[in-house]
Design a protein around this motif. Structure first.
Motif, PDB file in Angstrom:
ATOM      1  N   GLY A 105      27.044 -18.837  -8.418  1.00  0.00           N
ATOM      2  CA  GLY A 105      27.466 -19.061  -7.036  1.00  0.00           C
ATOM      3  C   GLY A 105      26.853 -18.057  -6.077  1.00  0.00           C
ATOM      4  N   ASP A 106      26.777 -16.806  -6.495  1.00  0.00           N
ATOM      5  CA  ASP A 106      26.150 -15.786  -5.645  1.00  0.00           C
ATOM      6  C   ASP A 106      24.674 -16.089  -5.432  1.00  0.00           C
ATOM      7  OD1 ASP A 106      28.476 -14.347  -5.281  1.00  0.00           O
ATOM      8  OD2 ASP A 106      28.104 -12.974  -6.946  1.00  0.00           O
ATOM      9  N   LEU A 107      23.998 -16.581  -6.467  1.00  0.00           N
ATOM     10  CA  LEU A 107      22.582 -16.931  -6.309  1.00  0.00           C
ATOM     11  C   LEU A 107      22.430 -18.122  -5.371  1.00  0.00           C
ATOM     12  CD1 LEU A 107      21.132 -16.491  -9.911  1.00  0.00           C
ATOM     13  CD2 LEU A 107      21.174 -14.860  -8.013  1.00  0.00           C
ATOM     14  N   PHE A 108      23.326 -19.091  -5.452  1.00  0.00           N
ATOM     15  CA  PHE A 108      23.291 -20.210  -4.511  1.00  0.00           C
ATOM     16  C   PHE A 108      23.476 -19.717  -3.083  1.00  0.00           C
ATOM     17  CE2 PHE A 108      24.415 -23.703  -7.726  1.00  0.00           C
ATOM     18  CZ  PHE A 108      23.172 -24.284  -7.618  1.00  0.00           C
ATOM     19  N   ARG A 109      24.236 -18.638  -2.913  1.00  0.00           N
ATOM     20  CA  ARG A 109      24.460 -18.070  -1.577  1.00  0.00           C
ATOM     21  C   ARG A 109      23.406 -17.016  -1.230  1.00  0.00           C
ATOM     22  NH1 ARG A 109      29.632 -18.707  -3.883  1.00  0.00           N
ATOM     23  NH2 ARG A 109      30.922 -20.173  -2.701  1.00  0.00           N
ATOM     24  N   CYS A 110      22.384 -16.891  -2.079  1.00  0.00           N
ATOM     25  CA  CYS A 110      21.240 -16.007  -1.821  1.00  0.00           C
ATOM     26  C   CYS A 110      21.625 -14.533  -1.796  1.00  0.00           C
ATOM     27  CB  CYS A 110      20.554 -16.375  -0.493  1.00  0.00           C
ATOM     28  SG  CYS A 110      20.155 -18.129  -0.338  1.00  0.00           S
ATOM     29  N   GLN A 111      22.618 -14.148  -2.558  1.00  0.00           N
ATOM     30  CA  GLN A 111      23.104 -12.770  -2.548  1.00  0.00           C
ATOM     31  C   GLN A 111      22.434 -11.940  -3.643  1.00  0.00           C
ATOM     32  OE1 GLN A 111      27.358 -13.347  -2.785  1.00  0.00           O
ATOM     33  NE2 GLN A 111      27.529 -13.806  -0.606  1.00  0.00           N
ATOM     34  N   PHE A 112      21.115 -11.847  -3.563  1.00  0.00           N
ATOM     35  CA  PHE A 112      20.363 -11.080  -4.549  1.00  0.00           C
ATOM     36  C   PHE A 112      20.652  -9.589  -4.451  1.00  0.00           C
ATOM     37  CE2 PHE A 112      18.059 -15.031  -4.419  1.00  0.00           C
ATOM     38  CZ  PHE A 112      17.595 -15.204  -5.717  1.00  0.00           C
ATOM     39  N   SER A 113      21.057  -9.130  -3.274  1.00  0.00           N
ATOM     40  CA  SER A 113      21.306  -7.698  -3.101  1.00  0.00           C
ATOM     41  C   SER A 113      22.472  -7.207  -3.950  1.00  0.00           C
ATOM     42  CB  SER A 113      21.572  -7.392  -1.625  1.00  0.00           C
ATOM     43  OG  SER A 113      22.649  -8.177  -1.138  1.00  0.00           O
ATOM     44  N   LYS A 114      23.314  -8.117  -4.436  1.00  0.00           N
ATOM     45  CA  LYS A 114      24.434  -7.737  -5.297  1.00  0.00           C
ATOM     46  C   LYS A 114      23.973  -7.454  -6.725  1.00  0.00           C
ATOM     47  CE  LYS A 114      28.328  -9.897  -5.011  1.00  0.00           C
ATOM     48  NZ  LYS A 114      29.372 -10.965  -4.954  1.00  0.00           N
ATOM     49  N   TYR A 115      22.746  -7.853  -7.035  1.00  0.00           N
ATOM     50  CA  TYR A 115      22.248  -7.729  -8.413  1.00  0.00           C
ATOM     51  C   TYR A 115      20.836  -7.145  -8.375  1.00  0.00           C
ATOM     52  CZ  TYR A 115      26.047 -11.099  -8.947  1.00  0.00           C
ATOM     53  OH  TYR A 115      27.250 -11.738  -8.896  1.00  0.00           O
ATOM     54  N   GLN A 116      20.745  -5.858  -8.088  1.00  0.00           N
ATOM     55  CA  GLN A 116      19.450  -5.216  -7.886  1.00  0.00           C
ATOM     56  C   GLN A 116      18.572  -5.287  -9.143  1.00  0.00           C
ATOM     57  OE1 GLN A 116      18.051  -3.957  -5.156  1.00  0.00           O
ATOM     58  NE2 GLN A 116      19.783  -4.374  -3.804  1.00  0.00           N
ATOM     59  N   LYS A 117      19.159  -5.040 -10.299  1.00  0.00           N
ATOM     60  CA  LYS A 117      18.375  -5.084 -11.535  1.00  0.00           C
ATOM     61  C   LYS A 117      17.841  -6.481 -11.780  1.00  0.00           C
ATOM     62  CE  LYS A 117      18.569  -4.136 -16.493  1.00  0.00           C
ATOM     63  NZ  LYS A 117      19.430  -3.684 -17.630  1.00  0.00           N
ATOM     64  N   TYR A 118      18.702  -7.478 -11.590  1.00  0.00           N
ATOM     65  CA  TYR A 118      18.254  -8.851 -11.779  1.00  0.00           C
ATOM     66  C   TYR A 118      17.196  -9.226 -10.753  1.00  0.00           C
ATOM     67  CZ  TYR A 118      18.063 -13.908 -11.578  1.00  0.00           C
ATOM     68  OH  TYR A 118      17.605 -15.195 -11.553  1.00  0.00           O
ATOM     69  N   PHE A 119      17.344  -8.758  -9.514  1.00  0.00           N
ATOM     70  CA  PHE A 119      16.349  -9.072  -8.489  1.00  0.00           C
ATOM     71  C   PHE A 119      14.968  -8.579  -8.891  1.00  0.00           C
ATOM     72  CE2 PHE A 119      13.945  -7.201  -4.942  1.00  0.00           C
ATOM     73  CZ  PHE A 119      13.478  -8.378  -4.379  1.00  0.00           C
ATOM     74  N   LYS A 120      14.889  -7.390  -9.464  1.00  0.00           N
ATOM     75  CA  LYS A 120      13.593  -6.873  -9.902  1.00  0.00           C
ATOM     76  C   LYS A 120      12.996  -7.775 -10.976  1.00  0.00           C
ATOM     77  CE  LYS A 120      13.114  -3.314  -7.253  1.00  0.00           C
ATOM     78  NZ  LYS A 120      12.039  -3.312  -6.220  1.00  0.00           N
ATOM     79  N   GLU A 121      13.840  -8.229 -11.904  1.00  0.00           N
ATOM     80  CA  GLU A 121      13.356  -9.147 -12.931  1.00  0.00           C
ATOM     81  C   GLU A 121      12.936 -10.473 -12.310  1.00  0.00           C
ATOM     82  OE1 GLU A 121      16.223  -9.569 -16.012  1.00  0.00           O
ATOM     83  OE2 GLU A 121      16.479  -7.403 -16.285  1.00  0.00           O
ATOM     84  N   TRP A 122      13.691 -10.944 -11.331  1.00  0.00           N
ATOM     85  CA  TRP A 122      13.393 -12.217 -10.668  1.00  0.00           C
ATOM     86  C   TRP A 122      12.032 -12.156  -9.979  1.00  0.00           C
ATOM     87  CZ3 TRP A 122      11.944 -14.347  -6.144  1.00  0.00           C
ATOM     88  CH2 TRP A 122      12.214 -15.697  -5.932  1.00  0.00           C
ATOM     89  N   SER A 123      11.764 -11.061  -9.279  1.00  0.00           N
ATOM     90  CA  SER A 123      10.551 -10.980  -8.456  1.00  0.00           C
ATOM     91  C   SER A 123       9.326 -10.546  -9.250  1.00  0.00           C
ATOM     92  CB  SER A 123      10.767 -10.020  -7.287  1.00  0.00           C
ATOM     93  OG  SER A 123      11.129  -8.728  -7.758  1.00  0.00           O
ATOM     94  N   LEU A 124       9.510  -9.772 -10.310  1.00  0.00           N
ATOM     95  CA  LEU A 124       8.371  -9.203 -11.029  1.00  0.00           C
ATOM     96  C   LEU A 124       8.234  -9.710 -12.458  1.00  0.00           C
ATOM     97  CD1 LEU A 124       8.764  -5.486  -9.852  1.00  0.00           C
ATOM     98  CD2 LEU A 124       7.288  -7.250  -8.869  1.00  0.00           C
ATOM     99  N   GLY A 125       9.226 -10.442 -12.957  1.00  0.00           N
ATOM    100  CA  GLY A 125       9.204 -10.886 -14.343  1.00  0.00           C
ATOM    101  C   GLY A 125       8.320 -12.094 -14.570  1.00  0.00           C
ATOM    102  N   ASP A 126       8.366 -12.595 -15.810  1.00  0.00           N
ATOM    103  CA  ASP A 126       7.487 -13.694 -16.210  1.00  0.00           C
ATOM    104  C   ASP A 126       8.032 -15.072 -15.839  1.00  0.00           C
ATOM    105  OD1 ASP A 126       5.702 -11.892 -17.339  1.00  0.00           O
ATOM    106  OD2 ASP A 126       6.727 -11.922 -19.288  1.00  0.00           O
ATOM    107  N   GLN A 127       9.306 -15.174 -15.527  1.00  0.00           N
ATOM    108  CA  GLN A 127       9.871 -16.475 -15.214  1.00  0.00           C
ATOM    109  C   GLN A 127       9.220 -17.068 -13.967  1.00  0.00           C
ATOM    110  OE1 GLN A 127      11.760 -18.292 -16.908  1.00  0.00           O
ATOM    111  NE2 GLN A 127      12.962 -17.030 -18.298  1.00  0.00           N
ATOM    112  N   GLY A 128       9.038 -18.392 -13.992  1.00  0.00           N
ATOM    113  CA  GLY A 128       8.387 -19.073 -12.872  1.00  0.00           C
ATOM    114  C   GLY A 128       9.324 -19.358 -11.735  1.00  0.00           C
TER     115      GLY A 128
END
Length: 366
Positions: A105-128
């Motif tokens: 639900g937080d991701l649907f609301r675009c609340q990436f700032s609540k999950y800093q570690k995950y955001f780094k993986e999202w932006s720099l990781g291998d997932q498309g």
């Protein structure tokens, strides 16, 4: 001290100009979101960049693509986020199952700032993940030092799409109950014999090709476990179809492969987006063998779908098929897959694996 750039270095000049333009554009885009007018007159970032400015409605489309590993969800996810006005996140629950529906639900609301570690993986990781955003992060990493750009791109998208793999479908129920999101669920299934055959082939491949063999532990290779998952998800699917009419739909990978235009038109209508020439072009490239040279990697989303959908039949012995059917016979019947009763039947009806769905199952397909 003046820094001179030789005119004999056009490639350097192009890189400098491109970097400068990207910084300016992104700055304007972030300002556009932060200082934007009311939602009904807001311009989407992707339309501004790729389609020209125009007024659009504030996005209310939130879609979960739910499936198991090796069921074709990478392909379907690629096809569903073909338009420029979508924002796509792949497998957010992988390794984070305990976070459950609240995290989605937080991701649907675009609340990436609540999950800093995950955001780094999202932006720099291998997932498309969202291609346009990750491209900006790759070209200018400093833009993704914090989630501001990613949240901005997410907030202005018409469709926010999450692909969830290897999690019980029941996790989605709180999101369907949340009236502020109005989530829709696209439930993708594939013949469990084909799923297990695909997992076996991935495990047997050369690890130098970027294959994560550890993703498939012994449990995920066990037909009893795999089909228990299918049964539980089918129970949940019936509940969703009855309790949340118009917000759940089932799609078989085999139908998508054999009739891509029909199925994609249906799914685009379901998620509330127009089926455009861009989508039709994407289907041609990904499903009609246009990019066959790129189709050999196990995670490729390019293939000749009609030619490969039942390819597993040529790699699985009848003995292995029988072993799977002993654990999965009811699942196969429920989802409309033929149960082979003899070796002769198995070897003679390779192109007749799909059976008509029952009336009850037809209700799960809008």
């Amino acid at each position: 001290m003046l820094i001179r750039v030789s005119l004999n270095c056009p490639s350097l000049l192009r890189r400098l100009v491109r970097a400068l333009v990207q910084v300016i554009v992104v700055w304007l885009l972030v300002r556009l979101v932060r200082d934007s007018p009311p939602p009904q007159t807001r311009l989407t970032v992707k339309e501004l960049v790729f389609s020209g400015p125009r007024k659009v409605q504030y996005p209310r489309n939130h879609v979960l693509l739910w499936t198991q590993m090796r069921s074709g969800s990478s392909l379907l996810g690629t096809l569903l986020h073909s338009p420029a006005w979508t924002f796509y996140t792949e497998e957010p629950l992988r390794g984070r199952e305990a976070l459950g529906a609240n995290f989605l639900g937080d991701l649907f609301r675009c609340q990436f700032s609540k999950y800093q570690k995950y955001f780094k993986e999202w932006s720099l990781g291998d997932q498309g993940n969202d291609y346009d955003t990750k491209r900006l992060c790759k070209d200018e990493p400093s833009l993704c030092d914090d989630p501001a750009l990613t949240e901005a791109m997410c907030q202005v998208a018409k469709l926010r799409l999450l692909r969830v793999v290897a999690a019980p479908l029941q996790i989605a129920e709180p999101l369907l109950q949340d009236t502020s999101l109005k989530v829709r669920v696209v439930h993708l299934v594939r013949d469990p014999r084909a799923v297990l055959a695909s997992r076996t082939r991935v495990v047997s491949r050369d690890s130098s090709r970027g294959v994560n063999k550890e993703a498939f532990n012994r449990t995920l290779m066990d037909p009893a476990h795999v089909c228990a998952w299918y049964r539980q998800n089918l129970i949940t699917a019936r509940v969703f179809s009855h309790s949340f009419p118009g917000r759940y739909t089932l799609v078989r990978y085999e139908d998508l492969s054999l009739y891509p235009t029909r199925e994609l038109r249906r799914l685009y209508a379901f998620i509330g987006l127009p089926y455009t020439a861009i989508v039709a072009n994407k289907i041609a490239f990904n499903m009609y063998g246009v990019m066959t040279l790129m189709s050999t990697h196990p995670y490729s989303t390019y293939r000749n779908s009609t030619a490969t959908v039942f390819e597993w039949l040529g790699h699985v012995s009848f003995e292995d098929v029988e072993r799977i059917q002993q654990q999965c016979g009811d699942v196969l019947t429920a989802y409309g897959y033929r149960v082979f009763t003899s070796r002769q039947e198995y070897e003679s009806v390779h192109n007749q694996v799909l059976l008509p769905l029952s009336a009850e199952m037809e209700e799960l397909i809008l």
